[in-house]
Design an enzyme around this catalytic site. Structure first.
Site, PDB file in Angstrom:
ATOM      1  N   GLY A  17      45.187  46.120  59.778  1.00  0.00           N
ATOM      2  CA  GLY A  17      44.809  45.254  60.892  1.00  0.00           C
ATOM      3  C   GLY A  17      43.404  44.733  60.730  1.00  0.00           C
ATOM      4  O   GLY A  17      42.877  44.632  59.613  1.00  0.00           O
ATOM      5  N   SER A  18      42.782  44.433  61.841  1.00  0.00           N
ATOM      6  CA  SER A  18      41.446  43.852  61.821  1.00  0.00           C
ATOM      7  C   SER A  18      40.382  44.903  61.533  1.00  0.00           C
ATOM      8  O   SER A  18      40.612  46.109  61.686  1.00  0.00           O
ATOM      9  CB  SER A  18      41.146  43.195  63.170  1.00  0.00           C
ATOM     10  OG  SER A  18      41.047  44.183  64.179  1.00  0.00           O
ATOM     11  N   GLY A  69      39.931  48.923  62.661  1.00  0.00           N
ATOM     12  CA  GLY A  69      39.527  49.992  61.761  1.00  0.00           C
ATOM     13  C   GLY A  69      38.324  50.758  62.260  1.00  0.00           C
ATOM     14  O   GLY A  69      38.235  51.984  62.088  1.00  0.00           O
ATOM     15  N   GLU A 118      43.474  49.369  55.776  1.00  0.00           N
ATOM     16  CA  GLU A 118      43.584  48.049  55.140  1.00  0.00           C
ATOM     17  C   GLU A 118      43.196  47.030  56.195  1.00  0.00           C
ATOM     18  O   GLU A 118      43.997  46.668  57.056  1.00  0.00           O
ATOM     19  CB  GLU A 118      45.017  47.810  54.641  1.00  0.00           C
ATOM     20  CG  GLU A 118      45.495  48.797  53.602  1.00  0.00           C
ATOM     21  CD  GLU A 118      44.888  48.578  52.226  1.00  0.00           C
ATOM     22  OE1 GLU A 118      44.070  47.645  52.066  1.00  0.00           O
ATOM     23  OE2 GLU A 118      45.230  49.338  51.311  1.00  0.00           O
ATOM     24  N   CYS A 127      46.160  38.817  54.660  1.00  0.00           N
ATOM     25  CA  CYS A 127      44.843  39.419  54.461  1.00  0.00           C
ATOM     26  C   CYS A 127      44.228  38.936  53.148  1.00  0.00           C
ATOM     27  O   CYS A 127      43.010  38.982  52.981  1.00  0.00           O
ATOM     28  CB  CYS A 127      44.930  40.936  54.504  1.00  0.00           C
ATOM     29  SG  CYS A 127      46.156  41.624  53.394  1.00  0.00           S
TER      30      CYS A 127
END
Length: 505
Positions: free
Chosen positions: A237-238, A242, A259, A293
């Site tokens: 995700g963003s 994280g 990630e 991404c």
């Protein structure tokens, strides 16, 4: 533009997905193709997630004792189901995520590929024999199953990224609990249903609870993040997500595999094959409507070839087929929702305020699909690497900047806080090797003469800096899902101590 209901019903039936009736509480999956509902799934509570973790812990106690090659056989059977249902599952990915049909099919093929990789890996989970300084001793390392693995995935790769974790975790001896994105819930249900078919073919050796799906919003994700029974939490995700997840998992001494954001750059050198560069950049910049991404967001091009490359890019962008992702020939499908469109427009306005000249970026097909968000991919010619360029906007915006000296290009490339994927187009051997060296790209993925998107499963996937540092998929990423033990065996009748320590009694 409208998704035909019979296509949805036929797809769900083929995959074995059953949706609860409208009278039951649940989450609704909406197609970005036309903004219409596709189906419903049941929503779980945090208390139910705790029950899932306990079920998974019991499954772990049994599954870790099954020989790894036998665990690999289950993944082989799952790959068979994926191959048999590739068309239907790929279509469902396109329906839920808005990907063009070849990308939807490609995502399922990626699942098949990682299953094949994991099957081979199931006979290669090996450690090392290490030279001991003590006579009559053997030292070695062994790898053992880790425990329950939690996976939080994003909408843009609704099945592939989960499968990277799932296939490796299963052959390594671990059960998996998956929280999919609220925007792609039906694809997760389909994956679970196909795995159920593989389990039935596998037999009674597999315990209940190897694969579970926890559906819901933030509270469901937080339940996985905070549960001490989850040994490894993989989250995609963003960067903001994280920052929240990492410390919470660390606070309970769990492992996290993050990630996160990517703000990927491509350098185009004066020696580059511009036709090759154009093709590589366009796919990486507009594939999945810029919602990868690994999407190329920054183009750092030598001033001597800037205008020639921009002319090629503008021509290519002008001929992009934008529309129904299920239709043959479409290259760019919709953005996922209104929030994504609003973020794109806000970024373009900010870019203009910082001196950009913008080509494209407008909403299209609004009359045909008033509840969907189709856009022209945008090219923004920037005076330099401004604030808006340094941030990731999850949309098809390509920021173009110039450079004169190679060192200037590298400095500009590495200046941003994200570090996922990168590329250089050059026919200069020194530049190519320098880009891949310690003094070159600071990203987890660095390519020469190909774009930033389209990584193969054989290599470990992940990035550095604010991308989170996680590594999934190929190479030795399997070690994330296991615990290491260093073992020493004394087969002598003496008890010498290391480092020459004397302790005689």
């Amino acid at each position: 533009m409208k998704v035909e209901r019979d296509i949805v019903d036929r797809t769900l039936a083929e995959l074995g997905v059953e949706c609860p009736g409208p009278q039951e509480p649940g989450l609704v999956s909406v197609s970005p193709i036309d903004g219409a509902p596709l189906g419903r799934v049941r929503m779980h509570t945090a208390a139910e997630v705790a029950g899932m973790v306990e079920t998974a812990r019991q499954a772990y106690a049994a599954w870790r004792l099954v020989p790894a090659p036998r665990r690999g056989e289950l993944i082989r059977l799952y790959a068979d189901e994926l191959r048999a249902h590739k068309q239907a599952l790929g279509r469902l990915v396109s329906l839920e995520a808005g990907k063009i049909i070849s990308e939807g099919q490609g995502e399922v093929q990626e699942m098949v590929d990682i299953c094949d990789f994991a099957l081979g890996l199931s006979r290669q989970l090996h450690g090392l024999t290490i030279a001991s300084e003590r006579p009559g001793h053997r030292m070695m390392e062994t790898w053992h199953p880790l425990g329950v693995v939690g996976v939080i995935s994003a909408f843009n790769f609704p099945v592939a990224v989960w499968s990277w974790n799932f296939a490796l975790a299963i052959v390594c001896g671990n059960p998996v609990i998956w929280k999919p994105s609220e925007k792609t819930l039906l694809a997760a249900q389909a994956c679970l249903a196909l795995f159920g078919r593989a389990l039935r073919r596998y037999g009674d050796e597999a315990p209940a609870g190897l694969a579970q799906v926890a559906q819901g919003g933030r509270e469901v994700g937080e339940a996985l993040v905070d549960d001490p029974g989850v040994a490894l939490l993989s989250a995609t995700g963003s960067t903001a997500m994280g920052r929240a997840v990492g410390p919470r998992v660390a606070a309970r001494f769990g492992r996290s595999l993050l990630e996160l954001g990517g703000n990927n750059g491509v350098i185009v050198a004066p020696s580059a094959d511009l036709e090759l560069a154009c093709r590589g950049i366009v796919f990486a910049a507009v594939g999945t409507c810029g919602q990868r991404c690994t999407t190329t967001r920054r183009l750092i091009v030598h001033a001597d070839v800037r205008e020639a490359l921009l002319a090629r890019l503008r021509q290519a962008y002008a001929h992009l087929s934008i529309g129904d992702p299920l239709a043959s020939g479409t290259l760019v499908g919709p953005l996922i929702d209104a929030a994504a469109f609003d973020a794109m427009q806000a970024a373009l306005r900010e870019a203009v305020s910082q001196g950009a000249v913008v080509h494209g970026g407008r909403r299209v097909l609004e009359r045909k699909a008033p509840k969907a968000y189709y856009v022209e991919p945008a090219i923004a010619e920037m005076p330099g690497q401004t604030d808006v360029v340094r941030r990731e906007t999850f949309a098809p915006i390509l920021y173009v900047m110039s450079y004169r000296e190679y060192d200037e290009a590298i400095a500009m490339h590495n200046e941003v806080s994200q570090g996922l994927s990168s590329a250089i187009f050059t026919n200069d051997l020194r530049e190519a090797e320098s880009f891949l060296s310690a003094a070159g790209s600071d990203c987890g993925i660095a390519n020469v003469n190909l774009g930033t998107s389209g990584a193969e499963i054989g290599g470990a996937f992940g990035g550095n800096k604010e991308t989170g540092g996680g590594r999934e998929s190929g190479s030795d990423a399997w070690k994330n899902y296991m615990r290491r033990a260093t073992n020493t065996v004394n087969y002598s009748r003496q008890l010498p101590l290391a480092q020459g320590v004397k302790f005689d009694i």
